[in-house]
Motif scaffolding. Structure first.
Motif, short mmCIF file in Angstrom:
data_model
loop_
_atom_site.label_atom_id
_atom_site.label_comp_id
_atom_site.label_asym_id
_atom_site.label_seq_id
_atom_site.Cartn_x
_atom_site.Cartn_y
_atom_site.Cartn_z
N ASN A 154 40.32 36.90 40.99
CA ASN A 154 41.18 37.85 40.14
C ASN A 154 40.85 39.14 39.96
O ASN A 154 41.68 39.82 39.52
N SER B 77 44.22 37.85 43.88
CA SER B 77 45.29 37.40 43.62
C SER B 77 45.47 37.27 41.83
O SER B 77 44.36 37.26 41.43
N THR B 78 46.57 37.05 41.43
CA THR B 78 46.81 36.87 39.97
C THR B 78 46.99 35.40 39.53
O THR B 78 47.00 35.16 38.62
N SER B 79 46.94 34.41 40.63
CA SER B 79 46.95 33.27 40.40
C SER B 79 45.61 32.65 39.47
O SER B 79 44.70 33.19 39.63
#
Length: 153
Positions: free
Chosen positions: A34, A78-80
């Motif tokens: 992130n 990633s924003t996951s």
């Protein structure tokens, strides 16, 4: 039946030859993170991996690193949400000098522990190999062991 036996035998022979012909070499591990800057700097500055050019474009943004023996870690922005990261799922590295590596962790105020989580504790396996556990900024578990230190003595 004999026909079924022959077909199964041929399949088994073919499966065996496939596994022997395709000698796999480990290429890279990809991890989503992130905070690409913070995680990348950890692999660069704390683990001491070499940053290498990204060969896959920057959509999404990436940072690539390689170990001394050429194995690569690819970090992908990633924003996951990454929730539970069990310790059993981990990477392991072996520094040339185990003690020096631990000293560097202490200097950089990076917590390490044994498998059970006791801080600043080195674990010794039944076979005599010593290991510690750390987490990168994303929370991925990393084992550091002394296999290489011992083989070079």
């Amino acid at each position: 039946s004999m026909k079924k036996f022959i077909i199964i035998t041929i399949l088994l022979i073919n499966m065996k030859s496939i596994s022997q012909e395709n000698n796999l070499f480990f290429d890279h591990q990809a991890l989503i993170v992130n905070n690409l800057q913070e995680s990348g700097d950890f692999y660069l500055d704390i683990l001491g991996l070499q940053e290498i050019p990204v060969g896959a474009g920057q959509d999404p943004p990436k940072r690539w690193f390689k170990t001394y023996n050429g194995k690569e870690i690819h970090l992908i922005q990633s924003t996951s949400a990454i929730n539970e990261l069990p310790k059993s799922i981990h990477m392991a590295f072996s520094p040339e000098n185990f003690e020096l590596f631990i000293d560097n962790l202490k200097k950089n105020q990076i917590d390490f522990s044994n498998w059970k989580g006791k801080l600043n504790t080195i674990q010794e396996r039944a076979d005599g190999q010593r290991q510690i556990w750390i987490q990168d900024p994303q929370g991925y578990w990393i084992e550091i062991n002394d296999i290489l230190s011992k083989t070079q003595l």
